[in-house]
Design a protein around this motif. Structure first.
Motif, PDB file in Angstrom:
ATOM      1  N   ARG A 164       0.803  -1.200  -0.082  1.00  0.00           N
ATOM      2  CA  ARG A 164       0.036  -0.092  -0.104  1.00  0.00           C
ATOM      3  C   ARG A 164       0.841   1.287  -0.081  1.00  0.00           C
ATOM      4  O   ARG A 164       0.541   2.063  -0.775  1.00  0.00           O
ATOM      5  CB  ARG A 164      -0.927   0.016   1.148  1.00  0.00           C
ATOM      6  CG  ARG A 164      -2.110  -0.664   0.890  1.00  0.00           C
ATOM      7  CD  ARG A 164      -3.218  -0.486   2.055  1.00  0.00           C
ATOM      8  NE  ARG A 164      -3.459   0.769   2.342  1.00  0.00           N
ATOM      9  CZ  ARG A 164      -4.320   0.939   3.299  1.00  0.00           C
ATOM     10  NH1 ARG A 164      -4.635   0.029   4.210  1.00  0.00           N
ATOM     11  NH2 ARG A 164      -4.536   2.320   3.707  1.00  0.00           N
ATOM     12  N   ASN A 165       1.821   1.366   0.960  1.00  0.00           N
ATOM     13  CA  ASN A 165       2.652   2.553   0.892  1.00  0.00           C
ATOM     14  C   ASN A 165       3.373   2.720  -0.215  1.00  0.00           C
ATOM     15  O   ASN A 165       3.568   4.021  -0.725  1.00  0.00           O
ATOM     16  CB  ASN A 165       3.491   2.217   2.075  1.00  0.00           C
ATOM     17  CG  ASN A 165       2.746   2.371   3.366  1.00  0.00           C
ATOM     18  OD1 ASN A 165       1.784   3.008   3.583  1.00  0.00           O
ATOM     19  ND2 ASN A 165       3.484   1.883   4.361  1.00  0.00           N
ATOM     20  N   ILE A 166       3.926   1.429  -0.920  1.00  0.00           N
ATOM     21  CA  ILE A 166       4.698   1.808  -2.167  1.00  0.00           C
ATOM     22  C   ILE A 166       3.776   2.406  -3.137  1.00  0.00           C
ATOM     23  O   ILE A 166       3.967   3.234  -3.978  1.00  0.00           O
ATOM     24  CB  ILE A 166       5.484   0.412  -2.560  1.00  0.00           C
ATOM     25  CG1 ILE A 166       6.029  -0.251  -1.784  1.00  0.00           C
ATOM     26  CG2 ILE A 166       5.938   0.564  -3.829  1.00  0.00           C
ATOM     27  CD1 ILE A 166       6.592  -1.490  -2.038  1.00  0.00           C
ATOM     28  N   MET A 167       2.524   2.044  -3.420  1.00  0.00           N
ATOM     29  CA  MET A 167       1.721   2.280  -4.314  1.00  0.00           C
ATOM     30  C   MET A 167       1.339   3.802  -3.999  1.00  0.00           C
ATOM     31  O   MET A 167       1.181   4.578  -4.933  1.00  0.00           O
ATOM     32  CB  MET A 167       0.468   1.418  -4.482  1.00  0.00           C
ATOM     33  CG  MET A 167      -0.401   1.644  -5.849  1.00  0.00           C
ATOM     34  SD  MET A 167       0.531   1.169  -7.160  1.00  0.00           S
ATOM     35  CE  MET A 167      -0.556   1.792  -8.525  1.00  0.00           C
ATOM     36  N   LEU A 168       1.111   4.228  -2.827  1.00  0.00           N
ATOM     37  CA  LEU A 168       0.679   5.532  -2.639  1.00  0.00           C
ATOM     38  C   LEU A 168       1.797   6.535  -2.820  1.00  0.00           C
ATOM     39  O   LEU A 168       1.664   7.801  -3.414  1.00  0.00           O
ATOM     40  CB  LEU A 168       0.461   5.679  -0.897  1.00  0.00           C
ATOM     41  CG  LEU A 168      -0.746   5.047  -0.424  1.00  0.00           C
ATOM     42  CD1 LEU A 168      -0.779   5.197   1.123  1.00  0.00           C
ATOM     43  CD2 LEU A 168      -2.201   5.414  -0.989  1.00  0.00           C
ATOM     44  N   ASP A 169       3.171   6.086  -2.818  1.00  0.00           N
ATOM     45  CA  ASP A 169       3.998   7.025  -3.326  1.00  0.00           C
ATOM     46  C   ASP A 169       4.052   7.162  -4.882  1.00  0.00           C
ATOM     47  O   ASP A 169       4.261   8.305  -5.266  1.00  0.00           O
ATOM     48  CB  ASP A 169       5.433   6.395  -2.822  1.00  0.00           C
ATOM     49  CG  ASP A 169       5.481   6.611  -1.283  1.00  0.00           C
ATOM     50  OD1 ASP A 169       4.988   7.331  -0.859  1.00  0.00           O
ATOM     51  OD2 ASP A 169       6.753   5.716  -0.870  1.00  0.00           O
ATOM     52  N   LEU A 193      -6.002   6.170  -1.290  1.00  0.00           N
ATOM     53  CA  LEU A 193      -5.605   6.374  -2.721  1.00  0.00           C
ATOM     54  C   LEU A 193      -6.023   7.780  -2.990  1.00  0.00           C
ATOM     55  O   LEU A 193      -5.225   8.386  -3.894  1.00  0.00           O
ATOM     56  CB  LEU A 193      -5.738   5.299  -3.514  1.00  0.00           C
ATOM     57  CG  LEU A 193      -4.982   4.086  -3.264  1.00  0.00           C
ATOM     58  CD1 LEU A 193      -5.739   2.866  -3.990  1.00  0.00           C
ATOM     59  CD2 LEU A 193      -3.862   4.249  -4.190  1.00  0.00           C
ATOM     60  N   ARG A 194      -7.236   8.288  -2.768  1.00  0.00           N
ATOM     61  CA  ARG A 194      -7.649   9.434  -3.254  1.00  0.00           C
ATOM     62  C   ARG A 194      -6.899  10.718  -2.539  1.00  0.00           C
ATOM     63  O   ARG A 194      -6.605  11.717  -3.218  1.00  0.00           O
ATOM     64  CB  ARG A 194      -9.363   9.789  -2.490  1.00  0.00           C
ATOM     65  CG  ARG A 194     -10.330   8.763  -3.338  1.00  0.00           C
ATOM     66  CD  ARG A 194     -10.594   9.770  -4.644  1.00  0.00           C
ATOM     67  NE  ARG A 194     -11.473  10.738  -3.923  1.00  0.00           N
ATOM     68  CZ  ARG A 194     -12.065  11.704  -4.677  1.00  0.00           C
ATOM     69  NH1 ARG A 194     -11.813  11.624  -5.934  1.00  0.00           N
ATOM     70  NH2 ARG A 194     -12.554  12.712  -4.141  1.00  0.00           N
ATOM     71  N   GLY A 242      -3.810  11.176  -4.584  1.00  0.00           N
ATOM     72  CA  GLY A 242      -4.111  11.899  -5.871  1.00  0.00           C
ATOM     73  C   GLY A 242      -4.974  11.131  -6.661  1.00  0.00           C
ATOM     74  O   GLY A 242      -4.857  11.511  -7.914  1.00  0.00           O
ATOM     75  N   ALA A 243      -5.306   9.784  -6.550  1.00  0.00           N
ATOM     76  CA  ALA A 243      -6.082   9.102  -7.524  1.00  0.00           C
ATOM     77  C   ALA A 243      -7.663   9.856  -7.767  1.00  0.00           C
ATOM     78  O   ALA A 243      -8.086  10.070  -6.536  1.00  0.00           O
ATOM     79  CB  ALA A 243      -6.212   7.912  -7.034  1.00  0.00           C
ATOM     80  N   GLU A 244      -8.028  10.244  -8.646  1.00  0.00           N
ATOM     81  CA  GLU A 244      -9.214  10.644  -8.809  1.00  0.00           C
ATOM     82  C   GLU A 244     -10.255   9.659  -8.594  1.00  0.00           C
ATOM     83  O   GLU A 244     -11.367   9.806  -8.019  1.00  0.00           O
ATOM     84  CB  GLU A 244      -9.342  11.203 -10.364  1.00  0.00           C
ATOM     85  CG  GLU A 244     -10.802  12.052 -10.561  1.00  0.00           C
ATOM     86  CD  GLU A 244     -10.583  13.460  -9.883  1.00  0.00           C
ATOM     87  OE1 GLU A 244      -9.428  13.550  -9.466  1.00  0.00           O
ATOM     88  OE2 GLU A 244     -11.499  14.276  -9.803  1.00  0.00           O
ATOM     89  N   LYS A 245     -10.260   8.431  -9.150  1.00  0.00           N
ATOM     90  CA  LYS A 245     -11.157   7.249  -9.225  1.00  0.00           C
ATOM     91  C   LYS A 245     -10.587   6.060  -8.581  1.00  0.00           C
ATOM     92  O   LYS A 245      -9.133   5.919  -8.667  1.00  0.00           O
ATOM     93  CB  LYS A 245     -11.505   6.824 -10.691  1.00  0.00           C
ATOM     94  CG  LYS A 245     -12.067   7.915 -11.377  1.00  0.00           C
ATOM     95  CD  LYS A 245     -12.458   7.707 -12.823  1.00  0.00           C
ATOM     96  CE  LYS A 245     -13.028   8.967 -13.426  1.00  0.00           C
ATOM     97  NZ  LYS A 245     -13.517   8.721 -15.018  1.00  0.00           N
ATOM     98  N   ILE A 246     -11.433   5.189  -7.988  1.00  0.00           N
ATOM     99  CA  ILE A 246     -10.997   4.326  -7.367  1.00  0.00           C
ATOM    100  C   ILE A 246     -11.306   2.804  -8.004  1.00  0.00           C
ATOM    101  O   ILE A 246     -12.747   2.943  -8.393  1.00  0.00           O
ATOM    102  CB  ILE A 246     -11.502   4.304  -5.940  1.00  0.00           C
ATOM    103  CG1 ILE A 246     -10.987   5.252  -5.107  1.00  0.00           C
ATOM    104  CG2 ILE A 246     -11.201   2.681  -5.359  1.00  0.00           C
ATOM    105  CD1 ILE A 246      -9.457   5.282  -5.130  1.00  0.00           C
TER     106      ILE A 246
END
Lengths: 205, 259
Positions: free
Chosen positions: B59-64, B92-93, B96-100
Motif C-alpha cells: 500500500r505504501n509503495i503504491m501511495l508513493d 489512494l484518493r 491523488g487518485a481521482e477514481k478508485i
C-alpha cells in the motif's frame, strides 16, 4: 496567501498540486478567520450540495466566503464550488450561497445513451472575454464530472457554454468571482492555463 | 458533446512497471512516473494504474507512486488492484487518485462498492469486471460469467446481472474486460461490451484485446463504449497515444484533439 477552502468536499490536493504546477502556492484552509485574510481563494468541491452546505455552515466558512467576495478578493469556484455559489440547488433542495443569482438543476434525458453524470472531456466555448479565459480557444476541452448544472438567472453572468444534449453555462462570473463547472486541475494544459490566469488575476473583468 | 476517451493502463509491481511491459526507450524502463508523464504530454485522456504487487507493504509503495504521478500528470488518474476497504480507497484518493477501481473484492463483498461510493463519491468508483464467455445457461443467461483472481476463478455470476447490480450499488463507471480477448490483439469483445453498455446508464470502458487502431473504433461504435482502454499497444512503442487519437478522429469520432 491563496487558500483552498476545505469543507470536506473532495480532492483538495489535486487542486493544490495543479496550482503549484503554475507557480501558485496555495494552502488548504478550514478556518474562517484565516480565510478572511486571503488574497485569493479557490473554492473547489466534489460531492453533494446538501452535505457540503451543512459542512460550510458548521465551520463558519459560508460567512467568511461572503465577506472575502464582498471585499473584492479574487475567488475561483470549481464544480460543486461553482454550484454552491448560486442561490439554490435542486440536489436535496438546498439553499446555497447566492453569490450569483440563479439555480442548479439536474440533467434529465429521455435518451438512454446520454449518461448521467456528464463525465469526460467536453468543449468549453467562451461567449465573452474574461481574464481567466485568456488563451482558451474554441475547441479546447476540459474535464467534467457532474449530474447537476448551473442555470444563472442573468445571461451577463455566463462566460462559457458547453453542450450536453442542450447548452448549459460551464463558466460563470460576477465581478471578482469566477466559477467553472469543469475541473481545471484535471484538464491538462488548458486547465493549467486557466489556473495560471487565476494566479495573476486582480479580480477585475 | 462528450468526447470518447482513450485510457492507458499501466501495471505496477513494487512501485515499478511490471516486467512484462517492455519499452522502446530504455531510459523509461521501470519508471511509472516517466511513462505516465509521456502519455499525458501526448494527449492521453485518462490513466489507470493497476497495482499487482504481492507483498504486504504494497500500500505504501503504491501511495508513493500515485503521489508522484499526481504531481506531474493533470488528467484523471484511476487506481486499482487489491482495494478491499474504504480506507484503501480514501488513502489512494488523498494521494491523488481521482477514481478508485474495485474488482475481485467487490465480487466477494458487493457492499464494498456502496461503501466506497459513500466515501469518495459515486462518480469516482469504477467497477472493473473480468468476464469469460461460457455460453448461455439457466445460471448464466447472458452467456458471460464473472471471474476473479485474474480469470482463474469462475463465480457463477452473470456479467450482465453483475453490471446492473454494480450500477445500483453506486459504481460510477464500468470496465468490461474480456478474459477471452485479453492478450489476443484480435479486437475487443464487441458483443459483450455492447450488451453491458445497453444494460446500464453509466459509462462503459472497453478493455482487453486491442491490437490495432480500428479495434478501438469498433469498441467505441459497435461496442457502444464511452472509452477504450489500451495497454501493450502503446507500452511497446507500437503506437503513440496521439496516433490512436488521430486515427479515431479521422474516422469521425469526437476526440479531444488539442492538448
Amino acid at each position: 496567501m491563496t487558500f483552498i477552502v476545505d469543507y470536506d468536499a473532495g480532492n483538495l490536493r489535486s487542486v493544490q498540486r495543479a496550482c503549484l504546477e503554475v507557480g501558485l502556492q496555495a494552502q488548504i484552509c478550514a478556518d474562517p478567520d484565516r480565510l478572511r485574510r486571503a488574497e485569493r481563494v479557490i473554492f473547489p468541491g466534489v460531492g453533494a450540495a446538501g452535505s457540503a452546505m451543512r459542512s460550510l455552515i458548521e465551520r463558519g466558512l459560508d460567512d467568511a466566503l461572503r465577506e472575502v467576495i464582498n471585499a473584492g478578493v479574487p475567488v475561483l469556484g470549481i464544480c460543486l464550488g461553482l454550484q454552491i455559489s448560486l442561490a439554490h440547488s435542486e440536489e436535496s433542495d438546498t439553499q446555497t450561497l447566492g453569490l450569483v443569482a440563479g439555480e442548479v438543476v439536474r440533467f434529465r434525458f429521455d435518451q438512454p445513451e446520454l449518461k448521467i453524470p456528464h463525465m469526460g472531456w467536453n468543449e468549453v466555448r467562451p461567449v465573452k472575454a474574461h481574464p481567466l479565459l485568456a488563451g482558451i480557444e474554441p475547441g479546447d476541452e476540459f474535464y467534467f464530472v457532474h449530474g447537476y448544472y448551473p442555470k444563472p438567472a442573468h445571461t451577463e453572468d455566463v462566460f462559457a457554454l458547453t453542450d450536453y444534449e442542450h447548452e448549459f453555462a460551464s463558466a460563470i462570473g460576477r465581478d471578482n468571482y469566477f466559477g467553472t463547472q469543469f475541473h481545471p486541475e484535471k484538464s491538462g494544459r488548458v486547465g493549467l492555463r486557466l489556473l495560471n490566469n487565476f494566479a495573476g488575476w486582480n479580480g477585475q473583468c | 458533446m462528450l468526447s470518447k476517451r482513450l485510457i492507458a493502463c499501466l501495471d505496477v509491481r513494487d512501485g515499478k512497471l511490471a516486467k512484462s511491459v517492455k519499452f522502446v526507450d530504455t531510459k523509461d524502463i521501470g519508471d511509472p512516473v516517466e511513462k505516465a508523464r509521456e502519455y499525458y504530454l501526448d494527449g492521453l485522456d485518462e490513466l489507470v494504474f493497476y497495482d499487482i504487487t504481492a507483498s504486504s507493504d504494497r500500500r505504501n509503495i503504491m501511495l508513493d507512486v500515485v503521489e508522484a504521478v499526481a504531481s506531474q500528470v493533470f488528467i484523471p488518474l484511476s487506481v486499482g488492484g487489491g482495494i478491499r476497504s474504504v480506507a484503501d480507497a480514501t488513502d489512494l484518493r488523498l494521494a491523488g487518485a481521482e477514481k478508485i477501481n474495485v474488482n475481485s473484492a467487490a465480487v466477494l463483498r458487493p457492499s464494498l462498492i456502496a461503501e466506497c461510493a459513500e466515501a469518495v463519491g459515486d462518480q469516482n468508483v469504477v467497477l472493473s469486471m473480468d468476464i469469460l464467455h461460457v455460453g448461455r445457461s439457466s445460471e448464466i443467461p447472458s452467456g458471460y460469467e464473472i471471474v476473479i483472481n485474474g480469470g482463474r476463478k469462475r463465480m457463477g455470476l452473470d456479467a450482465l446481472a453483475w453490471a446492473r447490480s454494480g450500477e445500483q450499488l453506486g459504481a460510477g463507471e464500468l470496465v468490461v474486460n474480456s478474459i477471452d480477448a485479453d492478450g489476443t490483439k484480435a479486437g475487443y469483445e464487441l458483443e459483450l461490451t455492447a450488451a453491458i453498455a445497453e444494460a446500464v446508464r453509466i459509462p462503459v470502458i472497453a478493455s482487453g484485446g486491442a491490437g490495432q487502431p480500428d479495434h478501438l473504433y469498433d469498441a467505441l461504435t459497435v461496442g457502444k463504449a464511452d472509452a477504450a482502454l489500451v495497454a501493450s499497444m502503446v507500452h511497446y512503442g507500437e503506437y503513440k497515444v496521439s496516433e490512436l487519437k488521430q486515427h479515431l478522429h479521422h474516422r469521425g469520432l469526437k476526440m479531444r484533439m488539442s492538448w
